[in-house]
Design an enzyme around this catalytic site. Sequence first.
Site, PDB file in Angstrom:
ATOM      1  CG  ASP A 104      -0.287  -0.192   2.513  1.00  0.00           C
ATOM      2  OD1 ASP A 104       0.944  -0.392   2.528  1.00  0.00           O
ATOM      3  OD2 ASP A 104      -0.974  -0.131   3.542  1.00  0.00           O
ATOM      4  CE  LYS A 155      -0.017   0.991  12.855  1.00  0.00           C
ATOM      5  NZ  LYS A 155       0.487  -0.228  12.290  1.00  0.00           N
ATOM      6  CG  ASP A 215       0.342   4.144   4.673  1.00  0.00           C
ATOM      7  OD1 ASP A 215      -0.473   3.504   3.975  1.00  0.00           O
ATOM      8  OD2 ASP A 215       0.484   3.929   5.882  1.00  0.00           O
TER       9      ASP A 215
HETATM   10  N1  GDD Z   1      -0.494 -11.554   3.374  1.00  0.00           N
HETATM   11  C1  GDD Z   1      -0.776 -10.751   4.379  1.00  0.00           C
HETATM   12  N2  GDD Z   1      -1.311 -11.292   5.521  1.00  0.00           N
HETATM   13  N3  GDD Z   1      -0.572  -9.416   4.256  1.00  0.00           N
HETATM   14  C2  GDD Z   1      -0.894  -8.628   5.301  1.00  0.00           C
HETATM   15  C3  GDD Z   1      -1.448  -9.129   6.509  1.00  0.00           C
HETATM   16  C4  GDD Z   1      -1.668 -10.558   6.602  1.00  0.00           C
HETATM   17  O1  GDD Z   1      -2.148 -11.081   7.599  1.00  0.00           O
HETATM   18  N4  GDD Z   1      -1.648  -8.093   7.350  1.00  0.00           N
HETATM   19  C5  GDD Z   1      -1.246  -6.986   6.697  1.00  0.00           C
HETATM   20  N5  GDD Z   1      -0.801  -7.302   5.465  1.00  0.00           N
HETATM   21  C6  GDD Z   1      -0.237  -6.395   4.459  1.00  0.00           C
HETATM   22  C7  GDD Z   1      -1.111  -5.200   4.156  1.00  0.00           C
HETATM   23  O2  GDD Z   1      -1.944  -5.437   3.042  1.00  0.00           O
HETATM   24  C8  GDD Z   1      -0.078  -4.113   3.848  1.00  0.00           C
HETATM   25  O3  GDD Z   1       0.328  -4.152   2.496  1.00  0.00           O
HETATM   26  C9  GDD Z   1       1.111  -4.501   4.703  1.00  0.00           C
HETATM   27  O4  GDD Z   1       0.952  -5.883   5.017  1.00  0.00           O
HETATM   28  C10 GDD Z   1       1.228  -3.681   6.001  1.00  0.00           C
HETATM   29  O5  GDD Z   1       0.039  -3.829   6.741  1.00  0.00           O
HETATM   30  P1  GDD Z   1      -0.869  -2.578   7.148  1.00  0.00           P
HETATM   31  O6  GDD Z   1      -2.047  -3.119   7.874  1.00  0.00           O
HETATM   32  O7  GDD Z   1      -1.102  -1.685   5.993  1.00  0.00           O
HETATM   33  O8  GDD Z   1       0.085  -1.870   8.205  1.00  0.00           O
HETATM   34  P2  GDD Z   1       0.210  -0.350   8.597  1.00  0.00           P
HETATM   35  O9  GDD Z   1       0.045   0.538   7.434  1.00  0.00           O
HETATM   36  O10 GDD Z   1      -0.659  -0.117   9.765  1.00  0.00           O
HETATM   37  O11 GDD Z   1       1.751  -0.284   9.092  1.00  0.00           O
HETATM   38  C11 GDD Z   1       2.791  -0.821   8.292  1.00  0.00           C
HETATM   39  O12 GDD Z   1       3.186   0.085   7.268  1.00  0.00           O
HETATM   40  C12 GDD Z   1       3.782   1.310   7.740  1.00  0.00           C
HETATM   41  C13 GDD Z   1       4.165   2.121   6.520  1.00  0.00           C
HETATM   42  O13 GDD Z   1       3.058   2.394   5.776  1.00  0.00           O
HETATM   43  C14 GDD Z   1       3.986  -1.168   9.185  1.00  0.00           C
HETATM   44  O14 GDD Z   1       4.912  -1.895   8.426  1.00  0.00           O
HETATM   45  C15 GDD Z   1       4.626   0.101   9.762  1.00  0.00           C
HETATM   46  O15 GDD Z   1       5.785  -0.221  10.506  1.00  0.00           O
HETATM   47  C16 GDD Z   1       5.008   1.049   8.615  1.00  0.00           C
HETATM   48  O16 GDD Z   1       5.548   2.272   9.150  1.00  0.00           O
HETATM   49 MG    MG Z   2      -0.542   0.301   5.534  1.00  0.00          MG
END
Ligand code: GDD
Ligand code: MG
Length: 342
Positions: A104, A155, A215
């Site tokens: 994303d 976070k 993001d």
């Molecule tokens: N296959 C799979 N299975 N993918 C997953 C799962 C799962 O269970 N959970 C989440 N994802 C994928 C999401 O689709 C996304 O592309 C990515 O892993 C990160 O998950 P998000 O749910 O979007 O996390 P976030 O945005 O709250 O936080 C993450 O991204 C930030 C930057 O945008 C973390 O990596 C943070 O540390 C980072 O700063």
């Molecule tokens: Mg994300």
Amino acid sequence: MEAIILAGGFGTRLRPFTFTRAKSLLPILNEPMIAHLIKTLPKKVDTVVLAVNYRREQIEEYFCSHDFGRTIIVNEEPEPLGTGGAVKFAEKHIVGNFFVLNADIICSLNLGEMLRFHERKKAVATISLWPVENVSEFGVVDIRNDGAITKFVEKPKAEDAPSDLINAGAYLLEPQVLNYIESGKLVSMEKEIFPQIIQNTGRFFGYKFQGHWIDVGRISSYLSVHRLLLEKQKKTFIQGEQCNVYGKLQLSCVGNKVTVGKNSSIDSSVLFDEVVVGENVTMDHCVIGQNVTIGDGVMLRNVAVGDNESIRQGTSLENAVVWNQPIPEGYPSKQIGNVIGE
Ligand code: GDD
Ligand code: MG
């Protein structure tokens, strides 16, 4: 070389659009988000493992009809295993060091340069870093001058954040990282694995880069990414094929087979395929799902309209999400994803 793209999760912050589609298939400038990401992979990456669960079949269908000149493996978890669990579940496809990318993110990171940095540092893991003002929705690092990360907190509260540098969602990992992840379990890479690698190896590095980073986690950032990319391409609008646009498009993007009636004005908005907009409509900062009909004289501001909805003529709406259909079975009522244990 392989790249694992983390494209599971429900994308709950992007509902109602993720009620009907995988987050990674959301169109950005009329092309799925995941296609933008794959195009940034260095040539060396010949295999892409898509770590998916929710709406796997849509992703599979998209890749059946689009060729990216690489082997694409759709690796479906039996249930969402979290960011770490999904990487472990892709282990059978990994040969040497490999990229892991959050699906994303739209950014200007050069993954080839990141790979060279990783090799120079003899790192066990390298993660991309980006500075932000409000760090509390991200993973935050403490970093030494030589680029070694000494702390990773996912976070944190603003007052507990060690710096303003966040995890920008692209990793380069040596295969030994896989040994830290238990199979078949819900594991968060960010909360459970990164801190262990820092502690056990001392070879966890951060790679900073210039340019842009967004993001695409929310509707507001989904609109910002469009604005940014349109400005970069010096375009005031983009429209797909077979459109009939009689109104005015300003800093907006419309998909295929879209109609916009006379005297209608669409500003800073995104319209998916097959949208029909009547006459004298005003739209500002809106996202309009596929096959939506908008009647004459409608005024929308900061509105997200889910697929297949219709907005009756003369309606005025502000700061609203329109979704009148049943919520798909199994869709979570609150945010999940990598926020395990909150
Ligand atoms: N296959 C799979 N299975 N993918 C997953 C799962 C799962 O269970 N959970 C989440 N994802 C994928 C999401 O689709 C996304 O592309 C990515 O892993 C990160 O998950 P998000 O749910 O979007 O996390 P976030 O945005 O709250 O936080 C993450 O991204 C930030 C930057 O945008 C973390 O990596 C943070 O540390 C980072 O700063
Ligand atoms: Mg994300």
